[in-house]
Design a protein around this motif. Structure first.
Motif, mmCIF file in Angstrom:
data_model
loop_
_atom_site.group_PDB
_atom_site.id
_atom_site.type_symbol
_atom_site.label_atom_id
_atom_site.label_comp_id
_atom_site.label_asym_id
_atom_site.label_seq_id
_atom_site.Cartn_x
_atom_site.Cartn_y
_atom_site.Cartn_z
ATOM 1 N N THR A 130 -7.119 54.299 30.052
ATOM 2 C CA THR A 130 -6.249 55.011 30.994
ATOM 3 C C THR A 130 -4.807 54.820 30.525
ATOM 4 N N LYS A 131 -3.850 55.199 31.385
ATOM 5 C CA LYS A 131 -2.439 54.971 31.032
ATOM 6 C C LYS A 131 -1.982 53.567 31.404
ATOM 7 N N GLY A 132 -2.720 52.897 32.282
ATOM 8 C CA GLY A 132 -2.313 51.574 32.736
ATOM 9 C C GLY A 132 -3.004 51.248 34.047
ATOM 10 N N THR A 133 -2.622 50.140 34.637
ATOM 11 C CA THR A 133 -3.271 49.693 35.881
ATOM 12 C C THR A 133 -3.149 50.749 36.983
ATOM 13 N N THR A 134 -1.959 51.285 37.155
ATOM 14 C CA THR A 134 -1.737 52.272 38.222
ATOM 15 C C THR A 134 -2.658 53.474 38.024
ATOM 16 N N ASP A 135 -2.722 53.942 36.800
ATOM 17 C CA ASP A 135 -3.571 55.090 36.491
ATOM 18 C C ASP A 135 -5.045 54.740 36.744
ATOM 19 N N SER A 136 -5.439 53.541 36.364
ATOM 20 C CA SER A 136 -6.839 53.113 36.577
ATOM 21 C C SER A 136 -7.168 53.109 38.066
ATOM 22 N N LEU A 137 -6.254 52.554 38.863
ATOM 23 C CA LEU A 137 -6.532 52.442 40.307
ATOM 24 C C LEU A 137 -6.522 53.818 40.967
ATOM 25 N N ASN A 138 -5.619 54.694 40.512
ATOM 26 C CA ASN A 138 -5.612 56.065 41.053
ATOM 27 C C ASN A 138 -6.891 56.797 40.692
ATOM 28 N N ALA A 139 -7.338 56.619 39.451
ATOM 29 C CA ALA A 139 -8.575 57.275 39.005
ATOM 30 C C ALA A 139 -9.743 56.807 39.869
ATOM 31 N N LEU A 140 -9.800 55.491 40.066
ATOM 32 C CA LEU A 140 -10.911 54.945 40.849
ATOM 33 C C LEU A 140 -10.839 55.415 42.294
ATOM 34 N N ALA A 141 -9.639 55.355 42.879
ATOM 35 C CA ALA A 141 -9.500 55.738 44.287
ATOM 36 C C ALA A 141 -9.937 57.187 44.480
ATOM 37 N N PHE A 142 -9.549 58.050 43.536
ATOM 38 C CA PHE A 142 -9.917 59.462 43.683
ATOM 39 C C PHE A 142 -11.430 59.642 43.507
ATOM 40 N N SER A 143 -11.919 59.097 42.403
ATOM 41 C CA SER A 143 -13.307 59.344 42.037
ATOM 42 C C SER A 143 -14.276 58.675 43.022
ATOM 43 N N TYR A 144 -14.035 57.411 43.299
ATOM 44 C CA TYR A 144 -14.898 56.693 44.238
ATOM 45 C C TYR A 144 -14.791 57.327 45.625
ATOM 46 N N GLY A 145 -13.545 57.708 45.957
ATOM 47 C CA GLY A 145 -13.326 58.322 47.262
ATOM 48 C C GLY A 145 -14.107 59.611 47.418
ATOM 49 N N GLU A 146 -14.116 60.428 46.346
ATOM 50 C CA GLU A 146 -14.857 61.696 46.413
ATOM 51 C C GLU A 146 -16.341 61.453 46.643
ATOM 52 N N ALA A 147 -16.855 60.402 45.958
ATOM 53 C CA ALA A 147 -18.313 60.206 45.967
ATOM 54 C C ALA A 147 -18.808 59.415 47.172
ATOM 55 N N PHE A 148 -18.034 58.443 47.617
ATOM 56 C CA PHE A 148 -18.622 57.450 48.527
ATOM 57 C C PHE A 148 -17.884 57.214 49.839
ATOM 58 N N VAL A 149 -16.752 57.874 50.037
ATOM 59 C CA VAL A 149 -15.942 57.529 51.212
ATOM 60 C C VAL A 149 -15.805 58.734 52.127
ATOM 61 N N GLY A 150 -15.941 58.476 53.420
ATOM 62 C CA GLY A 150 -15.824 59.570 54.388
ATOM 63 C C GLY A 150 -15.022 59.142 55.605
ATOM 64 N N GLU A 151 -14.996 60.030 56.563
ATOM 65 C CA GLU A 151 -14.214 59.796 57.777
ATOM 66 C C GLU A 151 -14.703 58.544 58.500
ATOM 67 N N GLY A 152 -13.759 57.713 58.908
ATOM 68 C CA GLY A 152 -14.110 56.502 59.669
ATOM 69 C C GLY A 152 -14.504 55.322 58.793
ATOM 70 N N ASP A 153 -14.695 55.543 57.492
ATOM 71 C CA ASP A 153 -15.002 54.424 56.591
ATOM 72 C C ASP A 153 -13.760 53.561 56.395
ATOM 73 N N GLU A 154 -13.977 52.395 55.809
ATOM 74 C CA GLU A 154 -12.849 51.463 55.642
ATOM 75 C C GLU A 154 -12.762 50.970 54.200
ATOM 76 N N ILE A 155 -11.527 50.810 53.735
ATOM 77 C CA ILE A 155 -11.239 50.194 52.434
ATOM 78 C C ILE A 155 -10.412 48.951 52.742
ATOM 79 N N ILE A 156 -10.681 47.869 52.026
ATOM 80 C CA ILE A 156 -9.917 46.635 52.277
ATOM 81 C C ILE A 156 -9.128 46.253 51.029
#
Ligand code: PLP
Length: 406
Positions: A85-111
């Motif tokens: 990736t481009k760096g840590t920020t890019d890695s975390l953004n990639a994960l947040a987007f991709s994981y979010g698309e696949a596994f996260v919905g309304e009312g779910d929680e991230i810690i």
């Protein structure tokens, strides 16, 4: 440690020898890394993966060798688990987007935790806004450690992911990520580790940790800017959709739709930073040539030496004093007579005039700085080339600054 490998350390700042203590922001680069970049552009620069010609094959081989080296460096099971990736920020953004698309919905929680860098807060906030998800954070105890009892109580069937820093970029505290991972895994919740401040300073073994994802930056570990890593366990990466489209991430593109490439290419859209990966490989080799034992003990000793010197100065308050740290110390200076805080910028400016580079301000961790109730802190952070003469120069400069401002 061979300081002479780092040409920049011979520079003067405001007529004084440079004392570089801002390694948590970015590290300096050894000759081997700088020369690798010149070599790449001078002798084999060519776009990778799609060329049959010689230079393209050389460039491709270098990129894939770098992937193997990074995989071995963090003990990943396979180089397929290493996404550049481009760096840590890019890695975390990639994960947040991709994981979010696949596994996260309304009312779910991230810690996340109460001491995260903005890069491990904002991508999750953006996901939460998109998916109507709730972002929670592990509170801090009075001594600024994470309240793991509270964390246990936060884990529930709605928790979809935990993402925490391995080492705080403000406090330097090494977080109990092993325990966090165990507690989350008991509930089958995956954990992402922000390794921006740990991977450059301590041996991080993803299999021993059993983290599901790890993000880190090349430029903080003696490598170039613009290259970083998202490690993910294969079983997770296989289930995640790509976060960007175009380039090598496709298998076939038809008007009816696109099928995606295999791991890890599915996550590397566009021309990858193959010169960056080559230079990162050199940085990894450089760190390996020193060895973790020497590197860790050198930085631990230096941090303890600096903390002892700092704590002997009246009116200096060290945050999370005496806790195990990975090369980072944050503090503030008070005006003893008036009992007021001397603004960290003023300290930083006077240190700079004496050639000492430190970072001041909120360190991209505003929620933590708010929690501390100060406008910012002064932060010193060490790299493998720092030594006790740097600490002595910094302490002398700080005493002078304190005298001038009191
Ligand atoms: N996470 C932590 C803990 C950091 O310290 C930093 C940078 O200081 C980042 C993330 C962001 O790293 P980068 O700017 O290399 O993406």
């Amino acid at each position: 440690m061979n300081r002479s490998d780092f040409a920049i350390l011979k520079e003067q700042v405001h007529g004084r020898p440079l004392v570089y203590l801002d390694n948590a922001a970015t590290s300096q680069k050894p000759r081997q890394v700088v020369e690798a970049i010149i070599e790449a552009y001078s002798t084999w620069n060519s776009n990778i993966h799609r060329g049959v010609h010689h230079l393209s094959q050389v460039a491709t081989a270098h990129h894939e060798e770098a992937r193997k080296a990074v995989a071995a460096f963090i003990n990943a099971r396979s180089s397929d688990e290493i996404v550049f990736t481009k760096g840590t920020t890019d890695s975390l953004n990639a994960l947040a987007f991709s994981y979010g698309e696949a596994f996260v919905g309304e009312g779910d929680e991230i810690i996340v935790s109460g001491l995260e860098h903005h890069s491990n807060i904002v991508p999750w906030q953006m996901l939460c806004a998109r998916k109507k998800t709730v972002l929670r954070h592990i509170p801090l105890r009075e001594d600024l450690t994470l309240d793991l009892e509270a964390f246990k109580g936060m884990l529930n069937e709605r928790t979809k992911l935990v993402s925490v820093a391995h080492v705080s970029n403000v406090l330097g505290i090494i977080q109990p990520v092993e325990e966090i991972i165990c507690l989350a895994h008991e509930k089958h919740i995956p954990v992402c580790i922000d390794g921006a401040q740990s991977v450059p300073h301590m041996q991080v073994d993803v299999q021993a940790l059993d983290c599901d994802f790890l993000a880190f930056s090349g430029h903080k570990m003696y490598g170039p800017t613009g290259i970083g890593v998202l490690y993910g366990k294969r079983e997770w990466l296989e289930k995640l959709p790509p976060h960007e489209g175009g380039g090598e991430m496709i298998e076939h593109v038809r008007w009816e739709g696109t099928t995606y490439n295999e791991l890890p290419y599915k996550f590397e859209a566009g021309t990858p930073n193959f010169v960056g990966s080559y230079a990162l490989h050199k940085a990894v080799e450089y760190m390996q040539s020193i060895g973790w034992k020497a590197l860790e003990s050198h930085e631990r000793e230096l941090t303890q030496y600096c903390e002892a010197q700092l704590s002997a100065i009246p009116d200096v308050h060290i945050y999370a004093a005496n806790q195990p740290k990975a090369g980072v110390i944050s503090f503030n200076v008070y005006n003893g007579q008036l009992s007021t805080l001397i603004h960290p910028f003023d300290i930083g400016t006077l240190l700079d005039q004496q050639g000492v580079a430190v970072r001041t301000g909120h360190h991209c961790a505003e929620p933590l700085i708010d929690h501390l109730g100060v406008p910012g802190t002064v932060r010193v952070s060490f790299g493998l080339y720092n030594d006790k003469t740097d600490v002595d120069a910094f302490i002398a400069a700080l005493k002078k600054a304190q005298m001038m401002l009191s």
